[in-house]
Design a protein around this motif. Structure first.
Motif, short mmCIF file in Angstrom:
data_model
loop_
_atom_site.label_atom_id
_atom_site.label_comp_id
_atom_site.label_asym_id
_atom_site.label_seq_id
_atom_site.Cartn_x
_atom_site.Cartn_y
_atom_site.Cartn_z
N THR A 141 0.86 -1.18 0.00
CA THR A 141 0.00 0.00 0.00
C THR A 141 0.90 1.22 0.00
O THR A 141 2.06 1.16 0.41
CB THR A 141 -0.90 0.03 1.26
N GLU A 142 0.37 2.32 -0.46
CA GLU A 142 1.19 3.52 -0.51
C GLU A 142 1.29 4.13 0.89
O GLU A 142 0.30 4.23 1.61
CB GLU A 142 0.60 4.54 -1.48
N VAL A 143 2.53 4.52 1.26
CA VAL A 143 2.79 5.11 2.58
C VAL A 143 3.67 6.33 2.38
O VAL A 143 4.64 6.28 1.62
CB VAL A 143 3.50 4.09 3.51
N PHE A 144 3.32 7.43 3.05
CA PHE A 144 4.16 8.62 3.09
C PHE A 144 4.88 8.63 4.43
O PHE A 144 4.26 8.45 5.47
CB PHE A 144 3.34 9.90 2.97
N TYR A 145 6.20 8.81 4.40
CA TYR A 145 6.99 8.90 5.62
C TYR A 145 7.56 10.31 5.76
O TYR A 145 8.19 10.81 4.84
CB TYR A 145 8.15 7.90 5.60
N TYR A 146 7.32 10.92 6.91
CA TYR A 146 7.90 12.22 7.26
C TYR A 146 8.88 11.98 8.39
O TYR A 146 8.48 11.67 9.51
CB TYR A 146 6.80 13.20 7.67
N ILE A 147 10.17 12.13 8.12
CA ILE A 147 11.22 11.74 9.05
C ILE A 147 11.89 12.98 9.62
O ILE A 147 12.20 13.92 8.89
CB ILE A 147 12.27 10.86 8.34
N SER A 148 12.13 12.97 10.94
CA SER A 148 12.89 14.06 11.57
C SER A 148 13.84 13.46 12.59
O SER A 148 13.55 12.45 13.22
CB SER A 148 11.95 15.06 12.24
N GLN A 149 15.01 14.10 12.73
CA GLN A 149 16.01 13.66 13.68
C GLN A 149 16.59 14.88 14.41
O GLN A 149 16.68 15.96 13.84
CB GLN A 149 17.18 12.96 12.98
N GLN A 154 14.45 10.78 17.33
CA GLN A 154 14.04 10.54 15.95
C GLN A 154 12.57 10.22 15.94
O GLN A 154 12.08 9.49 16.79
CB GLN A 154 14.82 9.37 15.36
N SER A 155 11.86 10.78 14.98
CA SER A 155 10.45 10.44 14.84
C SER A 155 10.13 10.26 13.36
O SER A 155 10.66 10.97 12.51
CB SER A 155 9.55 11.53 15.44
N VAL A 156 9.29 9.29 13.09
CA VAL A 156 8.84 8.99 11.74
C VAL A 156 7.32 9.00 11.77
O VAL A 156 6.70 8.18 12.45
CB VAL A 156 9.37 7.63 11.25
N LEU A 157 6.73 9.94 11.04
CA LEU A 157 5.28 9.98 10.89
C LEU A 157 4.93 9.23 9.62
O LEU A 157 5.41 9.57 8.54
CB LEU A 157 4.78 11.43 10.80
N ALA A 158 4.13 8.18 9.76
CA ALA A 158 3.74 7.36 8.61
C ALA A 158 2.26 7.57 8.35
O ALA A 158 1.43 7.43 9.25
CB ALA A 158 4.03 5.89 8.88
N ILE A 159 1.96 7.93 7.11
CA ILE A 159 0.56 8.08 6.68
C ILE A 159 0.29 6.96 5.69
O ILE A 159 0.87 6.90 4.61
CB ILE A 159 0.33 9.45 5.98
N TYR A 160 -0.60 6.03 6.08
CA TYR A 160 -0.92 4.87 5.26
C TYR A 160 -2.18 5.15 4.44
O TYR A 160 -3.18 5.64 4.98
CB TYR A 160 -1.16 3.63 6.14
N PHE A 161 -2.12 4.83 3.15
CA PHE A 161 -3.27 5.01 2.25
C PHE A 161 -3.82 3.64 1.86
O PHE A 161 -3.09 2.66 1.77
CB PHE A 161 -2.84 5.74 0.97
N ASP A 162 -5.14 3.61 1.60
CA ASP A 162 -5.73 2.38 1.09
C ASP A 162 -5.65 2.39 -0.44
O ASP A 162 -5.04 3.27 -1.03
CB ASP A 162 -7.16 2.20 1.59
N LYS A 163 -6.28 1.39 -1.08
CA LYS A 163 -6.15 1.27 -2.53
C LYS A 163 -6.84 2.41 -3.28
O LYS A 163 -6.54 2.65 -4.45
CB LYS A 163 -6.68 -0.07 -2.98
N ASP A 164 -7.73 3.15 -2.62
CA ASP A 164 -8.43 4.27 -3.25
C ASP A 164 -7.69 5.60 -3.07
O ASP A 164 -8.17 6.63 -3.56
CB ASP A 164 -9.85 4.40 -2.67
N GLY A 165 -6.57 5.61 -2.37
CA GLY A 165 -5.82 6.84 -2.16
C GLY A 165 -6.34 7.68 -1.02
O GLY A 165 -6.14 8.89 -0.97
#
Length: 174
Positions: A76-84, A100-111
């Protein structure tokens, strides 16, 4: 009788040695007091995060949070926003990751945003996102090895002439 203070050569030598020692000590101590804190990546604030609840579109995520640090598109498509946040107490030390933090935004098949996750340093191991090294062919030589081997544009040959000891005459080369 004169009340002027007389300075002897030993007094002047002592004062100049003391002044030099104080300058060297103060220069050494000022170099040790340079602590550095480096913040890198995307720092997530709550207002921006509240603009992308579950069910938001991919475009709304891009408008609210901006371009992600990296993406994953396998299952599935995932956006990662990484900060250190990295620190070092002395200028010549290696940087140490303290947060360190990683914000992950998970999308389904419809976006559409299916879920959000915020991973910290305690959730996993530290990873370096810029550790790509392309190996090159051949040997890596130091500068001294290049000069002695005649490399680096033939620096040794141009300095010392030809191997026979006679300098080259440009007019004799045809």
């Amino acid at each position: 009788m004169s009340l002027k203070k007389r300075y002897f050569k030993s007094d002047i030598k002592f004062f100049s040695s003391a002044a030099i020692a104080i300058m060297i000590a103060s220069a050494g101590l000022t170099g040790c007091q340079t602590g550095t804190v480096l913040n890198g990546g995307y720092i997530v604030d709550e207002q921006s995060l509240n603009l992308v609840p579950e069910g938001s579109s991919r475009e709304q995520v891009l408008l609210s949070l901006g371009t992600p640090s990296t993406t994953a598109t396998f299952d599935t498509e995932v956006f990662y926003y990484i900060s250190q946040r990295r620190t070092r107490s002395v200028a010549f030390q290696k940087l140490k990751v303290v947060d360190q933090s990683v914000l992950a935004i998970y999308f389904d098949k419809d976006g559409v945003v299916a879920r959000r996750a915020n991973y910290t340093l305690q959730d996993g191991r530290v990873f370096d996102t810029i550790s790509r090294v392309t190996p090159t062919g051949g040997r890596e030589l130091t500068f001294l090895q290049q000069v002695l081997a005649g490399g680096a544009g033939g620096a040794a040959k141009s300095l010392f002439g030809t191997p026979s000891g006679n300098p080259q005459n440009p007019a004799s080369i045809r």
